[in-house]
Design a protein around this motif. Structure first.
Motif, mmCIF file in Angstrom:
data_model
loop_
_atom_site.group_PDB
_atom_site.id
_atom_site.type_symbol
_atom_site.label_atom_id
_atom_site.label_comp_id
_atom_site.label_asym_id
_atom_site.label_seq_id
_atom_site.Cartn_x
_atom_site.Cartn_y
_atom_site.Cartn_z
ATOM 1 N N SER A 1 5.088 -4.119 -4.797
ATOM 2 C CA SER A 1 4.863 -2.833 -5.452
ATOM 3 C C SER A 1 3.398 -2.418 -5.370
ATOM 4 O O SER A 1 2.488 -3.243 -5.215
ATOM 5 N N ARG A 2 3.174 -1.143 -5.501
ATOM 6 C CA ARG A 2 1.821 -0.600 -5.465
ATOM 7 C C ARG A 2 1.026 -1.026 -6.703
ATOM 8 O O ARG A 2 -0.187 -1.232 -6.639
ATOM 9 N N ARG A 3 1.716 -1.193 -7.835
ATOM 10 C CA ARG A 3 1.026 -1.634 -9.061
ATOM 11 C C ARG A 3 0.404 -3.001 -8.860
ATOM 12 O O ARG A 3 -0.744 -3.233 -9.245
ATOM 13 N N LEU B 1 0.834 -1.207 0.000
ATOM 14 C CA LEU B 1 0.000 0.000 0.000
ATOM 15 C C LEU B 1 0.865 1.252 0.000
ATOM 16 O O LEU B 1 0.570 2.231 -0.686
ATOM 17 N N ASN B 2 1.942 1.222 0.757
ATOM 18 C CA ASN B 2 2.841 2.363 0.850
ATOM 19 C C ASN B 2 3.997 2.290 -0.144
ATOM 20 O O ASN B 2 4.911 3.105 -0.083
ATOM 21 N N ASP B 3 3.963 1.305 -1.053
ATOM 22 C CA ASP B 3 4.958 1.117 -2.109
ATOM 23 C C ASP B 3 6.377 1.016 -1.539
ATOM 24 O O ASP B 3 7.321 1.575 -2.059
ATOM 25 N N ILE B 4 6.503 0.282 -0.439
ATOM 26 C CA ILE B 4 7.817 -0.027 0.128
ATOM 27 C C ILE B 4 8.169 -1.402 -0.422
ATOM 28 O O ILE B 4 7.845 -2.429 0.161
ATOM 29 N N ASN B 5 8.820 -1.436 -1.581
ATOM 30 C CA ASN B 5 8.938 -2.702 -2.292
ATOM 31 C C ASN B 5 10.316 -3.341 -2.247
ATOM 32 O O ASN B 5 10.462 -4.492 -2.646
ATOM 33 N N PHE B 6 11.351 -2.662 -1.796
ATOM 34 C CA PHE B 6 12.700 -3.215 -1.688
ATOM 35 C C PHE B 6 13.158 -3.863 -2.991
ATOM 36 O O PHE B 6 13.956 -4.793 -2.990
ATOM 37 N N GLY B 7 12.635 -3.401 -4.119
ATOM 38 C CA GLY B 7 13.012 -3.939 -5.420
ATOM 39 C C GLY B 7 12.209 -5.154 -5.852
ATOM 40 O O GLY B 7 12.454 -5.704 -6.915
ATOM 41 N N TYR B 8 11.267 -5.609 -5.030
ATOM 42 C CA TYR B 8 10.443 -6.767 -5.387
ATOM 43 C C TYR B 8 9.143 -6.294 -6.021
ATOM 44 O O TYR B 8 8.457 -5.424 -5.488
#
Length: 113
Positions: A34-36, A23-30
């Motif tokens: 991701s938010r998408r 939700l907060n797009d904290i994706n660490f490159g994964y």
């Protein structure tokens, strides 16, 4: 009972951890975080269920709370004799008057003085 709690809590922790991070797009490159992908997953669930995707997290939260209460009720039912004995002990054996007077008597003074 511990296994049941663990089997309930582990998926909840995984889902809500994923939900917060995506939700907060904290994706660490994964891509998975991701938010998408978050929007795509809830859009897909919304289409499958025929409802607005924005209300799905609230529905899941209500379900988690209900499941938690259901598990607590099951736990309390399994421990009903111990709980009843504790309540009976607290109800039938009030605090003795001498102990109550020691707890409520005015002593040397207030600790702040």
């Amino acid at each position: 009972m511990r296994i049941l709690f663990a089997l309930w809590a582990a998926p909840m922790a995984l889902f809500w951890g994923w939900f917060y991070l995506s939700l907060n797009d904290i994706n660490f490159g994964y891509v998975m975080l991701s938010r998408r992908l978050h929007d795509l997953v809830f859009e897909l669930y919304g289409q499958m269920l025929g409802i607005d995707p924005a209300i799905i997290p609230g529905m899941v939260a209500k379900t988690c709370v209900f499941d938690g209460f259901l598990l607590m009720a099951l736990w309390a039912f399994r421990r009903r004799r111990n709980i009843a004995a504790w309540v009976r002990n607290r109800w039938m054996n009030p605090v003795p008057p001498e102990r109550m007077s020691r707890a409520t008597e005015a002593g040397q003074g207030l600790p702040a003085e």
